[in-house]
Design a protein around this motif. Structure first.
Motif, PDB file in Angstrom:
ATOM      1  N   ALA A  23      27.725  33.492  87.369  1.00  0.00           N
ATOM      2  CA  ALA A  23      29.181  33.290  87.847  1.00  0.00           C
ATOM      3  C   ALA A  23      29.594  31.825  88.143  1.00  0.00           C
ATOM      4  N   ASP A  60      27.438  34.989  98.378  1.00  0.00           N
ATOM      5  CA  ASP A  60      28.374  36.220  98.601  1.00  0.00           C
ATOM      6  C   ASP A  60      28.799  36.057 100.159  1.00  0.00           C
ATOM      7  N   VAL A  73      31.501  38.318  94.632  1.00  0.00           N
ATOM      8  CA  VAL A  73      31.408  38.730  93.172  1.00  0.00           C
ATOM      9  C   VAL A  73      30.452  39.860  92.952  1.00  0.00           C
ATOM     10  N   ALA A 108      37.349  30.655  91.641  1.00  0.00           N
ATOM     11  CA  ALA A 108      37.952  32.178  92.120  1.00  0.00           C
ATOM     12  C   ALA A 108      39.499  32.054  91.748  1.00  0.00           C
ATOM     13  N   PRO A 166      33.897  34.000  86.728  1.00  0.00           N
ATOM     14  CA  PRO A 166      33.808  35.016  88.013  1.00  0.00           C
ATOM     15  C   PRO A 166      34.425  36.037  88.037  1.00  0.00           C
ATOM     16  N   ILE A 208      32.001  42.479  86.200  1.00  0.00           N
ATOM     17  CA  ILE A 208      31.109  41.749  87.316  1.00  0.00           C
ATOM     18  C   ILE A 208      30.998  42.699  88.510  1.00  0.00           C
ATOM     19  N   TRP A 232      32.731  28.869  92.127  1.00  0.00           N
ATOM     20  CA  TRP A 232      31.587  29.836  91.879  1.00  0.00           C
ATOM     21  C   TRP A 232      30.402  29.187  91.311  1.00  0.00           C
TER      22      TRP A 232
END
Length: 373
Positions: A309, A199, A210, A313, A361, A366, A321
């Motif tokens: 994930a 992240d 995420v 994206a 993802p 999520i 991801w």
């Protein structure tokens, strides 16, 4: 140093190295690793066991898809798995949980308390109301797995740049540019396989997080109980997973099975958490813990539904991801690396469409995970 590739992979753990190895036959791949060596964090601190019935339905599908590649790998000589077994025991209060586990598992066999104690003589039979064993659970040779993927990557002229933590990430002219202490690198596709830092990498790249939450998992090595040869014992644990123990080179590795949310860092055990876990282990066994030979901790990173994930994206072109593997990253690496390569190279995935969707993802639900589910 400067470098141009078709795919940049951030993260040299099992996720990043395996995905890069699968991509390398068809693309120019560079892996950027922030540490001096690959596999330093979660990969190097794995419990090193393959358990088919571990995780939710999505993870069990990944386990099943990964097993053949671990049994007959195409990147190392000989199998990566060896016999171990997993024994789960239950107190009277835990029997409903054991029954639910048995109902949803494949290849598990119910045992009596006496049969459980016969397998692991230090268990307190008077506290056990039921048990179950997955005889097919096996040890994984994690180092051979990781180094096998690394050799495959290099064989196909892929590269690993160490001491190359991302300092700035940007996109322009159809490519991602990553600035590191080792130089600047660029590629149209950026694979985020940064483990607990995934992240953080996304935020650096201007991509929506995420909701990844790193959780500390501690472990300690204890001397083998006096008078016992532990090498043939299975991994053993209460079905509640309030601790687990596994033979390790003639000794016992015991973990409190802790999942404490923390910031991404080079993890170390919390002495109190470790002591409380060892106390729970002592209460269920006849072992008196008088000496801890060494201890360590690693980070298991989850999103809310505890599935990884994996995919592009929705809010950033070319940002891929490969994160959130939790405690399943090593044993699912053959399936997840193949999926990552399929998606990045626009091939039809070998995994079922429902599994691919459950890993997307951008899927519904999520988000952050802070506790066991």
């Amino acid at each position: 140093m400067t470098g141009t590739a078709d795919v940049l992979v951030i993260g040299g753990g099992i996720a990043g190295i395996s995905a890069a190895a699968r991509l390398a036959p068809d693309a120019r791949v560079t892996v950027l690793e922030r540490e001096p060596a690959i596999g330093t964090h979660a990969t190097g601190r794995s419990a090193a066991i393959f358990i088919a019935n571990y995780g939710n339905a999505t993870l069990r599908a990944l386990n099943a898809a990964s097993a053949p590649a671990l049994e007959v790998p195409d990147f190392v000589d000989g199998p990566l798995l060896s016999p171990r077994g997993e024994l789960l025991v239950a107190t009277e209060a835990e029997m409903p949980a054991l029954e639910r586990h048995l109902a949803g598992a494949e290849g598990m066999e119910a045992l009596s308390p006496d049969e459980a104690v016969a397998l692991v003589p230090v268990l307190r039979g008077d506290l056990i109301s039921g048990a179950a064993i997955e005889r097919g659970a096996r040890d994984i040779d994690v180092d051979r797995l990781l180094q096998g993927f690394a050799r495959q990557l290099r064989h196909h002229r892929g590269t690993v740049v160490q001491d190359a933590g991302a300092e700035r990430i940007g996109r322009g002219g159809g490519v991602w540019r990553v600035e590191t202490a080792a130089g600047e690198f660029e590629a149209p596709v950026l694979v985020n396989a940064a483990g607990a830092w995934a992240d953080t990498v996304a935020e650096m790249a201007g991509v929506a997080r995420v909701g990844l939450v790193p959780m500390r998992r501690s472990a300690a090595i204890l001397p083998a109980p006096a008078g016992h040869d532990v090498d043939r014992w299975p991994l053993f644990a209460p079905v509640s997973e309030s601790w687990y123990a596994k033979p390790e080179s003639g000794k016992l590795m015991v973990s409190p099975a802790d999942e404490d949310p923390v910031d991404p860092h080079d993890a170390w055990p919390d002495d109190m958490v470790l002591a409380e876990g060892l106390d729970r282990f002592e209460r269920m066994t006849t072992v008196e813990v008088t000496r801890v030979e060494r201890s360590w901790a690693g980070l298991r990173s989850f999103v809310a539904d505890r599935s990884p994930a994996v995919g592009f994206a929705a809010d950033a072109e070319g940002f891929f991801w490969l994160a959130g593997q939790g405690g399943y990253g090593v044993q699912t690496s053959p399936a997840l690396s193949r999926l990552a390569a399929d998606l990045v190279l626009a091939r039809k995935p070998a995994l079922p469409a429902a599994v691919v969707a459950a890993l997307d993802p951008g899927r519904a639900g999520i988000g952050p995970a802070y506790a066991k589910s």
